[in-house]
Design an enzyme around this catalytic site. Structure first.
Site, PDB file in Angstrom:
ATOM      1  N   ASN A 129       3.018  40.423 -34.548  1.00  0.00           N
ATOM      2  CA  ASN A 129       2.212  39.203 -34.419  1.00  0.00           C
ATOM      3  C   ASN A 129       2.962  37.980 -34.934  1.00  0.00           C
ATOM      4  O   ASN A 129       3.627  38.038 -35.961  1.00  0.00           O
ATOM      5  CB  ASN A 129       0.898  39.354 -35.190  1.00  0.00           C
ATOM      6  N   VAL A 130       2.795  36.881 -34.220  1.00  0.00           N
ATOM      7  CA  VAL A 130       3.456  35.634 -34.622  1.00  0.00           C
ATOM      8  C   VAL A 130       2.473  34.702 -35.330  1.00  0.00           C
ATOM      9  O   VAL A 130       2.824  33.577 -35.663  1.00  0.00           O
ATOM     10  CB  VAL A 130       4.084  34.921 -33.390  1.00  0.00           C
ATOM     11  N   ASP A 131       1.227  35.176 -35.559  1.00  0.00           N
ATOM     12  CA  ASP A 131       0.185  34.270 -36.084  1.00  0.00           C
ATOM     13  C   ASP A 131       0.271  34.028 -37.593  1.00  0.00           C
ATOM     14  O   ASP A 131      -0.387  33.123 -38.122  1.00  0.00           O
ATOM     15  CB  ASP A 131      -1.218  34.775 -35.708  1.00  0.00           C
ATOM     16  N   HIS A 146       8.722  39.676 -34.019  1.00  0.00           N
ATOM     17  CA  HIS A 146       8.747  38.701 -32.925  1.00  0.00           C
ATOM     18  C   HIS A 146       8.723  37.258 -33.414  1.00  0.00           C
ATOM     19  O   HIS A 146       8.423  36.356 -32.634  1.00  0.00           O
ATOM     20  CB  HIS A 146       7.587  38.977 -31.953  1.00  0.00           C
ATOM     21  N   CYS A 154      16.406  24.985 -33.173  1.00  0.00           N
ATOM     22  CA  CYS A 154      17.065  24.104 -32.213  1.00  0.00           C
ATOM     23  C   CYS A 154      17.453  24.921 -30.981  1.00  0.00           C
ATOM     24  O   CYS A 154      18.104  25.965 -31.100  1.00  0.00           O
ATOM     25  CB  CYS A 154      18.310  23.500 -32.863  1.00  0.00           C
ATOM     26  N   CYS A 182      19.968  17.319 -34.543  1.00  0.00           N
ATOM     27  CA  CYS A 182      20.795  16.832 -33.428  1.00  0.00           C
ATOM     28  C   CYS A 182      19.990  16.017 -32.416  1.00  0.00           C
ATOM     29  O   CYS A 182      20.565  15.455 -31.488  1.00  0.00           O
ATOM     30  CB  CYS A 182      21.503  17.995 -32.733  1.00  0.00           C
ATOM     31  N   THR A 219      -1.963  47.825 -31.473  1.00  0.00           N
ATOM     32  CA  THR A 219      -0.924  47.449 -30.509  1.00  0.00           C
ATOM     33  C   THR A 219      -1.038  48.330 -29.266  1.00  0.00           C
ATOM     34  O   THR A 219      -1.367  49.517 -29.371  1.00  0.00           O
ATOM     35  CB  THR A 219       0.495  47.561 -31.099  1.00  0.00           C
ATOM     36  N   GLU A 246      -8.740  51.535 -28.192  1.00  0.00           N
ATOM     37  CA  GLU A 246      -8.603  52.331 -26.963  1.00  0.00           C
ATOM     38  C   GLU A 246      -7.339  53.174 -27.029  1.00  0.00           C
ATOM     39  O   GLU A 246      -6.495  52.970 -27.906  1.00  0.00           O
ATOM     40  CB  GLU A 246      -8.557  51.403 -25.740  1.00  0.00           C
TER      41      GLU A 246
HETATM   42  N1  APR Z   1      -8.810  46.919 -33.689  1.00  0.00           N
HETATM   43  C1  APR Z   1      -7.801  47.720 -33.240  1.00  0.00           C
HETATM   44  N2  APR Z   1      -7.212  47.557 -32.045  1.00  0.00           N
HETATM   45  C2  APR Z   1      -7.658  46.553 -31.262  1.00  0.00           C
HETATM   46  C3  APR Z   1      -8.702  45.687 -31.654  1.00  0.00           C
HETATM   47  C4  APR Z   1      -9.284  45.904 -32.930  1.00  0.00           C
HETATM   48  N3  APR Z   1     -10.285  45.144 -33.390  1.00  0.00           N
HETATM   49  N4  APR Z   1      -8.915  44.791 -30.660  1.00  0.00           N
HETATM   50  C5  APR Z   1      -8.031  45.075 -29.691  1.00  0.00           C
HETATM   51  N5  APR Z   1      -7.261  46.143 -30.053  1.00  0.00           N
HETATM   52  C6  APR Z   1      -6.134  46.754 -29.332  1.00  0.00           C
HETATM   53  C7  APR Z   1      -6.212  46.739 -27.836  1.00  0.00           C
HETATM   54  O1  APR Z   1      -6.898  47.889 -27.377  1.00  0.00           O
HETATM   55  C8  APR Z   1      -4.733  46.781 -27.441  1.00  0.00           C
HETATM   56  O2  APR Z   1      -4.269  48.122 -27.322  1.00  0.00           O
HETATM   57  O3  APR Z   1      -4.992  45.994 -29.668  1.00  0.00           O
HETATM   58  C9  APR Z   1      -4.024  46.146 -28.642  1.00  0.00           C
HETATM   59  C10 APR Z   1      -3.442  44.788 -28.358  1.00  0.00           C
HETATM   60  O4  APR Z   1      -2.432  44.952 -27.401  1.00  0.00           O
HETATM   61  P1  APR Z   1      -1.594  43.714 -26.847  1.00  0.00           P
HETATM   62  O5  APR Z   1      -2.498  42.618 -26.481  1.00  0.00           O
HETATM   63  O6  APR Z   1      -0.697  44.252 -25.804  1.00  0.00           O
HETATM   64  O7  APR Z   1      -0.776  43.224 -28.135  1.00  0.00           O
HETATM   65  P2  APR Z   1       0.576  43.799 -28.727  1.00  0.00           P
HETATM   66  O8  APR Z   1       0.662  45.273 -28.596  1.00  0.00           O
HETATM   67  O9  APR Z   1       0.707  43.216 -30.082  1.00  0.00           O
HETATM   68  O10 APR Z   1       1.647  43.137 -27.750  1.00  0.00           O
HETATM   69  C11 APR Z   1       3.010  43.370 -28.001  1.00  0.00           C
HETATM   70  O11 APR Z   1       3.593  41.857 -26.263  1.00  0.00           O
HETATM   71  O12 APR Z   1       3.347  39.900 -25.026  1.00  0.00           O
HETATM   72  C12 APR Z   1       3.995  40.515 -26.068  1.00  0.00           C
HETATM   73  O13 APR Z   1       5.153  39.371 -27.726  1.00  0.00           O
HETATM   74  C13 APR Z   1       3.850  39.791 -27.393  1.00  0.00           C
HETATM   75  O14 APR Z   1       3.991  40.744 -29.624  1.00  0.00           O
HETATM   76  C14 APR Z   1       3.378  40.871 -28.353  1.00  0.00           C
HETATM   77  C15 APR Z   1       3.792  42.143 -27.624  1.00  0.00           C
END
Ligand code: APR
Length: 271
Positions: A129-131, A146, A154, A182, A219, A246
C-alpha cells in the site's frame, strides 16, 4: 454489494477454530511477518484496486500507472494521484492497522500470562500500500514495496532530486509539481507497472520471509514480486496464513486461509 457489505458477509465464513489455530501459531512464534495489500485499508475508506468497487474497474492502469502513461500525459496522471491523495488524506487507520502496529512495536496481548518473559516476538511488516496508513498507525520499520503516494521524486533523476522527498500538500499545487532542484517535472515516488522494485526494499522483504509465521492480508495476490513472498516464506518453513474477504490464488497454497475482513479478524487474534 459494497466492499464493506461483502466484508461483513464474508466475515461469517471463518470458524472459531481457525482463529484459535492462527492465534496459537502467532503466540509461539519468535518472528512473524505480515504482508498487506489494499484490503487492509478498505475499512478506512481507501479504494482497493480490484473487485467490484476497485479503481481498476473505473480506470485503466495503462493510462495512469505506467512510465509510458506519464510520458504521454503527466497532467492526467498527476490529477489522478492528486485526487487519490485527497481521498486518502481524509481516511484514518482502522483496527487492522492498529493491531499490526501494536505487534510491530512489540506490544503483547494483555491477557497473555502464559508467555515467559524470555519469549520475545518480533513482527516485520511489508506492505504494497502507498497510503501510509500503517505509518500513521505507528508501525515501525515498515517495508513499503510500492513506495508512498506522499513522496515524489525528480522524473529526470537530477542529482539532488533522484531521492524521493515528502510532499503532503492537499490539494497539490502546482499540479503537476516540479522538482525544486532542477525545475523539471516531479513524479509520484510509487512503483508503476513495468518498473522494478527498489532493490534494497525487495531484499529486506525477502529477508523477512525467514520467519515462523507469515500472514498475507487483504491482497489479491496476483502482483509479483509481492505475491511470491508467501511462497518463499512457506518454502523456508513458515506457517502461512491468509486473511481476505475472498479466495485468491494464494488461498490454496497457504496452511490456513481465513475468509473474513482484516479489521474484524486481527483484533480477534489478540483476545
Ligand atoms: N479485509 C481483508 N481483505 C479485503 C478487505 C477487508 N476488509 N476488503 C477487500 N479485501 C481484499 C479483496 O478481496 C482483494 O483480494 O483485498 C484484496 C485487494 O486486492 P487489490 O485491490 O488487488 O489490492 P492489492 O493486492 O494490494 O494490489 C496489488 O496492484 O495495482 C497494483 O500497485 C497496486 O499495490 C497494488 C497492487
Amino acid at each position: 454489494m459494497t466492499d464493506a457489505a461483502r466484508a461483513d458477509d464474508a466475515a461469517r465464513t471463518f470458524t472459531v477454530r481457525d482463529i484459535a489455530v492462527l492465534a496459537s501459531h502467532i503466540k509461539s512464534a519468535r518472528r512473524v511477518t505480515i504482508m498487506t495489500g489494499a484490503g487492509v485499508s478498505a475499512a478506512s475508506g481507501v479504494a482497493t484496486f480490484r473487485g467490484p468497487q476497485g479503481l481498476w474497474r473505473e480506470f485503466r492502469p495503462e493510462d495512469l500507472a505506467t512510465p509510458d502513461a506519464f510520458a504521454r500525459d503527466p497532467q492526467v496522471v498527476w490529477e489522478w494521484y492528486a485526487w487519490r491523495r485527497e481521498q486518502i488524506a481524509a481516511c484514518q487507520p482502522n483496527a487492522a492497522h492498529e493491531v499490526i502496529a501494536n505487534w510491530a512495536k512489540g506490544v503483547r496481548p494483555q491477557n497473555d500470562p502464559s508467555m515467559g518473559s524470555d519469549h520475545l516476538r518480533r513482527t516485520f511488516v511489508i506492505t504494497q500500500n502507498v497510503d501510509d496508513l500503517h505509518v500513521r498507525a505507528g508501525t515501525p520499520g515498515l517495508i513499503r514495496l510500492h513506495g508512498s503516494i506522499w513522496e515524489v521524486s525528480c522524473l529526470a533523476r537530477c542529482a539532488a532530486g533522484a531521492r524521493p522527498w515528502r510532499d503532503e500538500r492537499v490539494p497539490l499545487s502546482p499540479c503537476p509539481p516540479l522538482c525544486p532542484h532542477c525545475g523539471g517535472l516531479a513524479r509520484p515516488a510509487v512503483v508503476w507497472f513495468g518498473e522494478s522494485l527498489d532493490r534494497a526494499t525487495l531484499d529486506a522483504a525477502v529477508q523477512a520471509t525467514a520467519c515462523d509465521v507469515f500472514l498475507t492480508i487483504g491482497t489479491s495476490s496476483i502482483v509479483y514480486p509481492a505475491a511470491g513472498l508467501v511462497h518463499e516464506a512457506r518454502s523456508r518453513g513458515a506457517f502461512t496464513a491468509e486473511i481476505n474477504v475472498e479466495a485468491t490464488p494464494a488461498s490454496s497454497t497457504v496452511d490456513l486461509a481465513i475468509h473474513g475482513a482484516a479489521e474484524q479478524i486481527l483484533p480477534l487474534l489478540n483476545e
